[in-house]
Design a protein around this motif. Structure first.
Motif, PDB file in Angstrom:
ATOM      1  N   ILE A 280     127.303  58.144   0.222  1.00 44.61           N
ATOM      2  CA  ILE A 280     127.927  57.872   1.517  1.00 44.61           C
ATOM      3  C   ILE A 280     128.872  56.681   1.406  1.00 44.61           C
ATOM      4  O   ILE A 280     130.042  56.742   1.819  1.00 44.61           O
ATOM      5  CB  ILE A 280     126.862  57.592   2.599  1.00 44.61           C
ATOM      6  CG1 ILE A 280     125.857  58.737   2.706  1.00 44.61           C
ATOM      7  CG2 ILE A 280     127.545  57.314   3.938  1.00 44.61           C
ATOM      8  CD1 ILE A 280     126.431  60.056   3.105  1.00 44.61           C
ATOM      9  N   ASN A 281     128.377  55.587   0.832  1.00 44.96           N
ATOM     10  CA  ASN A 281     129.179  54.368   0.748  1.00 44.96           C
ATOM     11  C   ASN A 281     130.394  54.548  -0.153  1.00 44.96           C
ATOM     12  O   ASN A 281     131.489  54.050   0.157  1.00 44.96           O
ATOM     13  CB  ASN A 281     128.320  53.207   0.246  1.00 44.96           C
ATOM     14  CG  ASN A 281     127.301  52.748   1.277  1.00 44.96           C
ATOM     15  OD1 ASN A 281     127.521  52.896   2.475  1.00 44.96           O
ATOM     16  ND2 ASN A 281     126.180  52.210   0.826  1.00 44.96           N
TER      17      ASN A 281
ATOM     18  N   LEU B  56     126.551  56.894  11.242  1.00 41.30           N
ATOM     19  CA  LEU B  56     126.351  58.190  10.614  1.00 41.30           C
ATOM     20  C   LEU B  56     125.563  59.052  11.595  1.00 41.30           C
ATOM     21  O   LEU B  56     124.425  58.725  11.935  1.00 41.30           O
ATOM     22  CB  LEU B  56     125.600  58.050   9.294  1.00 41.30           C
ATOM     23  CG  LEU B  56     125.394  59.332   8.481  1.00 41.30           C
ATOM     24  CD1 LEU B  56     126.739  59.937   8.078  1.00 41.30           C
ATOM     25  CD2 LEU B  56     124.557  59.045   7.226  1.00 41.30           C
TER      26      LEU B  56
ATOM     27  N   ASP C  39     131.310  59.266  11.195  1.00 46.40           N
ATOM     28  CA  ASP C  39     130.916  60.104  10.071  1.00 46.40           C
ATOM     29  C   ASP C  39     129.762  60.995  10.526  1.00 46.40           C
ATOM     30  O   ASP C  39     128.859  60.556  11.235  1.00 46.40           O
ATOM     31  CB  ASP C  39     130.482  59.244   8.884  1.00 46.40           C
ATOM     32  CG  ASP C  39     131.636  58.435   8.315  1.00 46.40           C
ATOM     33  OD1 ASP C  39     132.803  58.821   8.544  1.00 46.40           O
ATOM     34  OD2 ASP C  39     131.377  57.411   7.651  1.00 46.40           O
TER      35      ASP C  39
ATOM     36  N   PRO D  11     139.955  56.917   3.829  1.00 48.56           N
ATOM     37  CA  PRO D  11     139.181  56.342   4.936  1.00 48.56           C
ATOM     38  C   PRO D  11     139.357  54.835   5.072  1.00 48.56           C
ATOM     39  O   PRO D  11     139.411  54.310   6.182  1.00 48.56           O
ATOM     40  CB  PRO D  11     137.730  56.713   4.601  1.00 48.56           C
ATOM     41  CG  PRO D  11     137.726  57.034   3.158  1.00 48.56           C
ATOM     42  CD  PRO D  11     139.070  57.597   2.861  1.00 48.56           C
ATOM     43  N   GLN D  12     139.452  54.136   3.951  1.00 45.88           N
ATOM     44  CA  GLN D  12     139.649  52.691   4.018  1.00 45.88           C
ATOM     45  C   GLN D  12     141.018  52.339   4.598  1.00 45.88           C
ATOM     46  O   GLN D  12     141.159  51.383   5.364  1.00 45.88           O
ATOM     47  CB  GLN D  12     139.494  52.064   2.621  1.00 45.88           C
ATOM     48  CG  GLN D  12     138.060  51.891   2.157  1.00 45.88           C
ATOM     49  CD  GLN D  12     137.312  50.818   2.916  1.00 45.88           C
ATOM     50  OE1 GLN D  12     136.922  51.017   4.067  1.00 45.88           O
ATOM     51  NE2 GLN D  12     137.106  49.681   2.277  1.00 45.88           N
TER      52      GLN D  12
ATOM     53  N   ARG E 277     140.729  52.913   8.314  1.00 49.42           N
ATOM     54  CA  ARG E 277     139.797  51.979   8.943  1.00 49.42           C
ATOM     55  C   ARG E 277     140.381  50.569   9.020  1.00 49.42           C
ATOM     56  O   ARG E 277     140.160  49.835   9.985  1.00 49.42           O
ATOM     57  CB  ARG E 277     138.478  51.984   8.156  1.00 49.42           C
ATOM     58  CG  ARG E 277     137.337  51.266   8.851  1.00 49.42           C
ATOM     59  CD  ARG E 277     136.059  51.377   8.034  1.00 49.42           C
ATOM     60  NE  ARG E 277     135.623  52.772   7.902  1.00 49.42           N
ATOM     61  CZ  ARG E 277     135.557  53.423   6.745  1.00 49.42           C
ATOM     62  NH1 ARG E 277     135.913  52.827   5.614  1.00 49.42           N
ATOM     63  NH2 ARG E 277     135.143  54.670   6.705  1.00 49.42           N
TER      64      ARG E 277
ATOM     65  N   GLY F  96     136.946  60.624  10.654  1.00 49.59           N
ATOM     66  CA  GLY F  96     135.575  60.538  10.180  1.00 49.59           C
ATOM     67  C   GLY F  96     135.345  61.415   8.967  1.00 49.59           C
ATOM     68  O   GLY F  96     136.132  62.314   8.665  1.00 49.59           O
ATOM     69  N   LEU F  97     134.261  61.156   8.244  1.00 52.21           N
ATOM     70  CA  LEU F  97     133.898  61.929   7.060  1.00 52.21           C
ATOM     71  C   LEU F  97     132.770  62.896   7.412  1.00 52.21           C
ATOM     72  O   LEU F  97     131.875  62.564   8.192  1.00 52.21           O
ATOM     73  CB  LEU F  97     133.442  60.999   5.933  1.00 52.21           C
ATOM     74  CG  LEU F  97     134.478  60.009   5.404  1.00 52.21           C
ATOM     75  CD1 LEU F  97     133.827  59.043   4.425  1.00 52.21           C
ATOM     76  CD2 LEU F  97     135.639  60.731   4.745  1.00 52.21           C
TER      77      LEU F  97
ATOM     78  N   ASN G 266     132.136  57.238  -0.749  1.00 59.16           N
ATOM     79  CA  ASN G 266     133.163  58.018  -0.061  1.00 59.16           C
ATOM     80  C   ASN G 266     133.828  57.223   1.054  1.00 59.16           C
ATOM     81  O   ASN G 266     135.023  57.386   1.316  1.00 59.16           O
ATOM     82  CB  ASN G 266     132.564  59.312   0.487  1.00 59.16           C
ATOM     83  CG  ASN G 266     132.458  60.391  -0.567  1.00 59.16           C
ATOM     84  OD1 ASN G 266     133.426  61.075  -0.869  1.00 59.16           O
ATOM     85  ND2 ASN G 266     131.279  60.524  -1.164  1.00 59.16           N
ATOM     86  N   ARG G 267     133.073  56.346   1.693  1.00 59.72           N
ATOM     87  CA  ARG G 267     133.660  55.494   2.722  1.00 59.72           C
ATOM     88  C   ARG G 267     134.642  54.487   2.136  1.00 59.72           C
ATOM     89  O   ARG G 267     135.545  54.018   2.844  1.00 59.72           O
ATOM     90  CB  ARG G 267     132.552  54.755   3.473  1.00 59.72           C
ATOM     91  CG  ARG G 267     131.765  55.640   4.424  1.00 59.72           C
ATOM     92  CD  ARG G 267     130.662  54.873   5.119  1.00 59.72           C
ATOM     93  NE  ARG G 267     130.093  55.650   6.215  1.00 59.72           N
ATOM     94  CZ  ARG G 267     129.107  55.222   7.008  1.00 59.72           C
ATOM     95  NH1 ARG G 267     128.577  54.005   6.808  1.00 59.72           N
ATOM     96  NH2 ARG G 267     128.657  55.983   7.984  1.00 59.72           N
TER      97      ARG G 267
END
Length: 206
Positions: free
Chosen positions: A180-181, A30, A95, A189-190, A193, A3-4, A183-184
Motif C-alpha cells: 500500500i505504502n 483506506l 484509496d 499519486p505523489q 497529492r 485515489g488508488l 504504491n502511494r
C-alpha cells in the motif's frame, strides 16, 4: 480519479480477512467497499456496515445497467461491488480496497486496469488444511473438497501484481502494508497529492 484501487484475493482459509482487518487498523485513508447482497440480513449485521441488503430484482436491474464492478452468485444469493460508490471514493482522493475472490478480481481488471492486485498464499497445503479443519464447522469430506477448490483458486496467482505468503501473520501484514505504502509513494499519486508543494519547490526564486 486520484485515489488508488487495491484488490486483495486469496483461497478460502488463507487468512485474507484477518489480514485486511488488521491492515485497516494501521493504514489511514483506506476504505473497504461495502458489498451489495441479496441474502437475508443476519442477527448483528448492520445495513451499510456489513452489507447493503438489496432485493434480488433491484440487484438484477443494476447488473443489467452495468452498476457493479464485479458480481457473483453464491449458493443462490448475489454479491456485488457498486461501481458508482467506488468511483466516487476514488474521485474524492480516497484509496479503496476490495476484498474479493479471483473471479471478481478478473472483472475489476477489465474496468480498472490500473488497480493494484494482491494475492495471499498459505505457506503449504498442510497449513491450509489445518486452518480449514480448525474452524470446526465442516466434516472431513467437505474440508477435502474445499482444499481441492482452494488449490484450483491458488493457480490464479500468476494474474496478480503482488504475492504475499501468510506464514507469519505479522510479517504478512507488514508486507501488505508495504505494498500500500509503496504504491502511494509512486510518481503519479505523489505528484497529485503534493502538487502545490512540488510546484513551489521547482519554481526558481526571484
Amino acid at each position: 480519479m486520484s485515489g488508488l484501487l487495491f484488490v486483495v484475493s486469496a483461497a478460502s482459509g488463507t487468512g485474507k480477512t484477518s489480514l485486511v482487518k488488521a491492515l485497516l487498523e494501521r493504514v489511514s485513508n483506506l476504505h473497504v467497499s461495502v458489498s451489495h447482497t441479496t441474502r437475508q440480513q443476519r442477527p448483528g449485521e448492520l445495513e451499510g456496515v456489513h452489507y447493503h441488503f438489496t432485493e434480488k430484482s433491484h440487484f438484477q436491474d443494476q447488473v443489467a445497467q452495468g452498476g457493479f464492478i464485479e458480481y457473483a452468485e453464491v449458493f443462490g444469493n448475489y454479491y456485488g461491488t457498486s461501481q458508482a460508490t467506488v468511483r466516487d471514493q476514488l474521485t474524492k482522493g480516497h484509496d479503496v480496497l476490495l476484498e474479493i475472490d479471483w473471479q471478481g478480481a478478473e472483472q475489476v481488471r477489465q474496468l480498472f486496469p490500473e488497480s493494484k492486485q494482491i494475492f495471499i498464499l498459505p505457506p503449504t497445503q498442510f497449513d491450509l488444511r489445518q486452518r480449514l479443519s480448525n474452524r470446526g464447522t465442516d466434516a472431513v469430506d467437505i474440508i477435502e473438497h474445499r482444499l481441492s477448490c482452494a488449490v484450483e483458486d491458488m493457480q490464479q496467482y500468476k494474474n496478480f501484481d503482488y504475492i504475499i505468503i501468510n506464514d507469519d501473520f505479522n510479517k504478512a501484514l507488514h508486507d501488505l502494508e508495504s505494498v500500500i505504502n509503496a504504491n502511494r509513494l509512486m510518481l503519479k499519486p505523489q505528484s497529485l497529492r503534493h502538487k502545490e508543494l512540488i510546484q513551489k519547490l521547482i519554481t526558481p526564486q526571484s
